[in-house]
Structure formats: structure tokens, C-alpha cells
Design a protein around this motif. Structure first.
Motif, PDB file in Angstrom:
ATOM      1  N   LEU A  87     -33.759 -75.115 -50.468  1.00 34.04           N
ATOM      2  CA  LEU A  87     -34.637 -74.821 -49.325  1.00 34.04           C
ATOM      3  C   LEU A  87     -35.144 -73.378 -49.384  1.00 34.04           C
ATOM      4  O   LEU A  87     -36.307 -73.108 -49.085  1.00 34.04           O
ATOM      5  N   VAL A  88     -34.259 -72.460 -49.774  1.00 35.52           N
ATOM      6  CA  VAL A  88     -34.637 -71.050 -49.935  1.00 35.52           C
ATOM      7  C   VAL A  88     -35.775 -70.947 -50.949  1.00 35.52           C
ATOM      8  O   VAL A  88     -36.794 -70.300 -50.698  1.00 35.52           O
ATOM      9  N   ASP A  89     -35.600 -71.609 -52.090  1.00 38.40           N
ATOM     10  CA  ASP A  89     -36.608 -71.556 -53.152  1.00 38.40           C
ATOM     11  C   ASP A  89     -37.915 -72.215 -52.718  1.00 38.40           C
ATOM     12  O   ASP A  89     -38.997 -71.693 -52.978  1.00 38.40           O
ATOM     13  N   ARG A  90     -37.827 -73.352 -52.056  1.00 43.19           N
ATOM     14  CA  ARG A  90     -39.027 -74.117 -51.694  1.00 43.19           C
ATOM     15  C   ARG A  90     -39.827 -73.462 -50.563  1.00 43.19           C
ATOM     16  O   ARG A  90     -41.055 -73.431 -50.605  1.00 43.19           O
ATOM     17  N   TYR A  91     -39.137 -72.980 -49.531  1.00 44.80           N
ATOM     18  CA  TYR A  91     -39.836 -72.508 -48.327  1.00 44.80           C
ATOM     19  C   TYR A  91     -39.872 -70.981 -48.178  1.00 44.80           C
ATOM     20  O   TYR A  91     -40.435 -70.480 -47.210  1.00 44.80           O
ATOM     21  N   GLY A  92     -39.240 -70.253 -49.105  1.00 43.56           N
ATOM     22  CA  GLY A  92     -39.274 -68.784 -49.019  1.00 43.56           C
ATOM     23  C   GLY A  92     -38.527 -68.252 -47.804  1.00 43.56           C
ATOM     24  O   GLY A  92     -38.917 -67.250 -47.213  1.00 43.56           O
ATOM     25  N   ILE A  93     -37.451 -68.954 -47.442  1.00 41.43           N
ATOM     26  CA  ILE A  93     -36.621 -68.524 -46.312  1.00 41.43           C
ATOM     27  C   ILE A  93     -35.301 -67.996 -46.869  1.00 41.43           C
ATOM     28  O   ILE A  93     -35.061 -68.080 -48.070  1.00 41.43           O
ATOM     29  N   VAL A  94     -34.458 -67.432 -46.011  1.00 38.32           N
ATOM     30  CA  VAL A  94     -33.169 -66.902 -46.471  1.00 38.32           C
ATOM     31  C   VAL A  94     -32.033 -67.810 -46.027  1.00 38.32           C
ATOM     32  O   VAL A  94     -32.102 -68.438 -44.971  1.00 38.32           O
ATOM     33  N   GLN A  95     -30.996 -67.857 -46.851  1.00 39.73           N
ATOM     34  CA  GLN A  95     -29.786 -68.597 -46.504  1.00 39.73           C
ATOM     35  C   GLN A  95     -28.860 -67.637 -45.780  1.00 39.73           C
ATOM     36  O   GLN A  95     -28.589 -66.544 -46.276  1.00 39.73           O
ATOM     37  N   LEU A  96     -28.402 -68.037 -44.626  1.00 38.76           N
ATOM     38  CA  LEU A  96     -27.492 -67.202 -43.854  1.00 38.76           C
ATOM     39  C   LEU A  96     -26.123 -67.877 -43.796  1.00 38.76           C
ATOM     40  O   LEU A  96     -25.958 -68.913 -43.178  1.00 38.76           O
ATOM     41  N   SER A  97     -25.181 -67.268 -44.483  1.00 38.64           N
ATOM     42  CA  SER A  97     -23.798 -67.734 -44.472  1.00 38.64           C
ATOM     43  C   SER A  97     -23.022 -66.746 -43.617  1.00 38.64           C
ATOM     44  O   SER A  97     -23.082 -65.535 -43.862  1.00 38.64           O
ATOM     45  N   THR A  98     -22.302 -67.242 -42.617  1.00 34.87           N
ATOM     46  CA  THR A  98     -21.598 -66.323 -41.714  1.00 34.87           C
ATOM     47  C   THR A  98     -20.578 -65.477 -42.468  1.00 34.87           C
ATOM     48  O   THR A  98     -20.417 -64.299 -42.169  1.00 34.87           O
ATOM     49  N   GLY A  99     -19.906 -66.058 -43.464  1.00 36.04           N
ATOM     50  CA  GLY A  99     -18.939 -65.282 -44.242  1.00 36.04           C
ATOM     51  C   GLY A  99     -19.617 -64.114 -44.944  1.00 36.04           C
ATOM     52  O   GLY A  99     -19.144 -62.970 -44.881  1.00 36.04           O
ATOM     53  N   ASP A 100     -20.753 -64.392 -45.603  1.00 35.12           N
ATOM     54  CA  ASP A 100     -21.496 -63.334 -46.288  1.00 35.12           C
ATOM     55  C   ASP A 100     -21.997 -62.291 -45.291  1.00 35.12           C
ATOM     56  O   ASP A 100     -21.952 -61.087 -45.556  1.00 35.12           O
ATOM     57  N   MET A 101     -22.485 -62.765 -44.137  1.00 29.69           N
ATOM     58  CA  MET A 101     -23.009 -61.825 -43.132  1.00 29.69           C
ATOM     59  C   MET A 101     -21.900 -60.936 -42.584  1.00 29.69           C
ATOM     60  O   MET A 101     -22.114 -59.738 -42.369  1.00 29.69           O
ATOM     61  N   LEU A 102     -20.718 -61.511 -42.359  1.00 23.87           N
ATOM     62  CA  LEU A 102     -19.586 -60.719 -41.865  1.00 23.87           C
ATOM     63  C   LEU A 102     -19.221 -59.628 -42.869  1.00 23.87           C
ATOM     64  O   LEU A 102     -19.069 -58.465 -42.502  1.00 23.87           O
ATOM     65  N   ARG A 103     -19.103 -60.028 -44.132  1.00 16.73           N
ATOM     66  CA  ARG A 103     -18.749 -59.047 -45.169  1.00 16.73           C
ATOM     67  C   ARG A 103     -19.810 -57.953 -45.268  1.00 16.73           C
ATOM     68  O   ARG A 103     -19.484 -56.772 -45.408  1.00 16.73           O
ATOM     69  N   ALA A 104     -21.087 -58.327 -45.184  1.00 17.90           N
ATOM     70  CA  ALA A 104     -22.172 -57.345 -45.277  1.00 17.90           C
ATOM     71  C   ALA A 104     -22.151 -56.385 -44.082  1.00 17.90           C
ATOM     72  O   ALA A 104     -22.347 -55.176 -44.243  1.00 17.90           O
ATOM     73  N   ALA A 105     -21.908 -56.924 -42.890  1.00 17.66           N
ATOM     74  CA  ALA A 105     -21.866 -56.077 -41.683  1.00 17.66           C
ATOM     75  C   ALA A 105     -20.701 -55.096 -41.753  1.00 17.66           C
ATOM     76  O   ALA A 105     -20.824 -53.931 -41.368  1.00 17.66           O
ATOM     77  N   VAL A 106     -19.562 -55.562 -42.261  1.00 12.06           N
ATOM     78  CA  VAL A 106     -18.392 -54.681 -42.407  1.00 12.06           C
ATOM     79  C   VAL A 106     -18.716 -53.594 -43.435  1.00 12.06           C
ATOM     80  O   VAL A 106     -18.487 -52.405 -43.192  1.00 12.06           O
ATOM     81  N   ALA A 107     -19.281 -54.003 -44.584  1.00 15.46           N
ATOM     82  CA  ALA A 107     -19.611 -53.044 -45.646  1.00 15.46           C
ATOM     83  C   ALA A 107     -20.632 -52.015 -45.173  1.00 15.46           C
ATOM     84  O   ALA A 107     -20.543 -50.838 -45.524  1.00 15.46           O
ATOM     85  N   ALA A 108     -21.598 -52.456 -44.348  1.00 14.10           N
ATOM     86  CA  ALA A 108     -22.646 -51.557 -43.854  1.00 14.10           C
ATOM     87  C   ALA A 108     -22.147 -50.665 -42.726  1.00 14.10           C
ATOM     88  O   ALA A 108     -22.807 -49.695 -42.360  1.00 14.10           O
ATOM     89  N   GLY A 109     -20.999 -51.010 -42.164  1.00 12.77           N
ATOM     90  CA  GLY A 109     -20.449 -50.203 -41.071  1.00 12.77           C
ATOM     91  C   GLY A 109     -21.244 -50.289 -39.791  1.00 12.77           C
ATOM     92  O   GLY A 109     -21.236 -49.354 -38.988  1.00 12.77           O
ATOM     93  N   THR A 110     -21.946 -51.424 -39.575  1.00 10.17           N
ATOM     94  CA  THR A 110     -22.696 -51.587 -38.332  1.00 10.17           C
ATOM     95  C   THR A 110     -21.715 -51.656 -37.164  1.00 10.17           C
ATOM     96  O   THR A 110     -20.510 -51.862 -37.359  1.00 10.17           O
ATOM     97  N   GLU A 111     -22.234 -51.498 -35.961  1.00 14.94           N
ATOM     98  CA  GLU A 111     -21.378 -51.546 -34.772  1.00 14.94           C
ATOM     99  C   GLU A 111     -20.600 -52.856 -34.713  1.00 14.94           C
ATOM    100  O   GLU A 111     -19.388 -52.873 -34.526  1.00 14.94           O
ATOM    101  N   ILE A 112     -21.321 -53.977 -34.913  1.00 14.73           N
ATOM    102  CA  ILE A 112     -20.659 -55.284 -34.863  1.00 14.73           C
ATOM    103  C   ILE A 112     -19.743 -55.451 -36.076  1.00 14.73           C
ATOM    104  O   ILE A 112     -18.686 -56.074 -35.998  1.00 14.73           O
ATOM    105  N   GLY A 113     -20.122 -54.861 -37.217  1.00 17.45           N
ATOM    106  CA  GLY A 113     -19.284 -54.900 -38.416  1.00 17.45           C
ATOM    107  C   GLY A 113     -17.953 -54.195 -38.199  1.00 17.45           C
ATOM    108  O   GLY A 113     -16.909 -54.661 -38.681  1.00 17.45           O
TER     109      GLY A 113
END
Length: 192
Positions: free
Chosen positions: A20-46
Motif C-alpha cells: 500500500l505504501v508503494d502503490r499509494y505513496g502513503i506511510v506505514q505507521l507501526s506503533t512500536g516503530d513510532m514509540l522507539r522513534a519518539a524515545v530516540a528523538a526525546g520528544t515530550e511524549i517520547g
């Protein structure tokens, strides 16, 4: 296009999300990946998520919704996204609906992968054997006992999303046991 992929573990959601990402040019949002990224980025919610995870606890719905909210604001998600593995409960689905309404966004569809659970267990065992034979690491969740526990958890928590999204008219069932390209074709047909 904004989509949710709904189905038990091993149903092929990740594989189809990438198509779907390839066909429609949208992004895949996985909560696990998003959690790890937010923690790594040091955002408030992270930072909140890190504190909870460091204490060995499950991250609350409030934190997960906060991370989803932040992520869908990023430029690459403007043309749409596919949520894989979220929401997992009706409470999360209701919170997502509220969040999207606040952002004046809406879901286009919820693709439900219909599967035969016993054949799914066989699929997982085969996937583990193929990984071993290829000299690749075997995923922790490709153990049949662990997998059966994940299926039980799915039935207990996530299966209630089927009637929730059916009521809204967004639910589009597809045969998740079909070959990969047939599933992709069924999803395209459901969306177009």
C-alpha cells in the motif's frame, strides 16, 4: 488515503502495508516503530513513553495516541497513512476517531484480514523453518506457543474492532489466506 489494517498476528498485514505504501505513496505507521522513534528523538511524549517502558510497564493508550497524533502531523504523513497494529482495542479506536476528528481528518477504510487460525499457526511454523534454513534469525513470535498466546490476546482485545468498524461502514474484509498478490488485488478492489 488513511487506512487501518486489522487482523491477527501473522495474517500478512505488514506485507500488505508495504504494498500500500508503494502503490499509494502513503506511510506505514507501526506503533512500536513510532514509540522507539519518539524515545530516540526525546520528544515530550517520547520521554513519557521511555519512563513507562524503563519501569517495565505497558505504554498507556494516552501515550500511544499522543505518539500517533504527533506522527500524523509529520510532512510524510500528509498524503495519508496505513496503521498496522493500531488500534488494538475499542477504547483506542474511539480515541483515534476523536483525534482524527480534531484534526479534521477521517479514515478511508479498515481492511480486515479474514484468516483460518489453525492454518495461520502452520504458516508461522513454516516461516520459522524457512528462516532457519536460510540462516536468518527466527522472529521471537514465530514460536507456535508464543504465537497461540498472541492469537488469544487478539481474540480477547482486538476482535471487538470488527463490529465497531462494521457499524461505521468502513470495514472491508479480504481473504488473508489467499496468495500475497491475490490479497493485494482484493485490497485494491476494496479501495477503488
Amino acid at each position: 488515503m488513511r487506512l487501518i489494517l486489522l487482523g491477527p498476528p501473522g495474517a500478512g498485514k505488514g506485507t500488505q502495508a508495504q504494498k500500500l505504501v508503494d502503490r499509494y505513496g502513503i506511510v506505514q505507521l507501526s506503533t512500536g516503530d513510532m514509540l522507539r522513534a519518539a524515545v530516540a528523538a526525546g520528544t515530550e511524549i517520547g520521554k513519557k513513553a521511555k519512563a513507562v517502558m524503563d519501569a517495565g510497564q505497558l505504554v498507556s493508550d494516552e501515550i500511544v495516541i499522543g505518539i500517533v497524533s504527533d506522527r500524523i502531523e509529520e510532512p510524510d504523513a500528509k498524503s495519508g497513512f496505513v496503521l498496522d497494529g493500531f488500534p488494538r482495542t475499542v477504547a483506542q479506536a474511539e480515541a483515534l476517531d476523536k483525534l482524527l476528528a480534531e484534526k479534521k481528518l477521517k479514515l478511508d477504510a479498515v481492511i480486515e484480514f479474514k484468516v483460518d487460525e489453525e492454518k495461520l499457526v502452520d504458516r508461522i511454523v513454516r516461516r520459522a523453518e524457512e528462516a532457519k534454513a536460510a540462516g536468518q534469525p527466527v522472529r521471537k513470535d514465530d514460536n507456535p506457543e508464543v504465537f497461540r498466546k498472541r492469537l488469544e490476546e487478539f481474540r480477547a482485545l482486538t476482535a471487538a474492532l470488527t463490529p465497531f468498524y462494521a457499524k461505521s461502514g468502513l470495514l472491508k474484509p479480504v481473504d488473508g489466506m489467499a496468495p500475497i498478490e491475490e490479497v493485494a488485488g482484493a485490497i485494491r478492489a476494496a479501495l477503488e
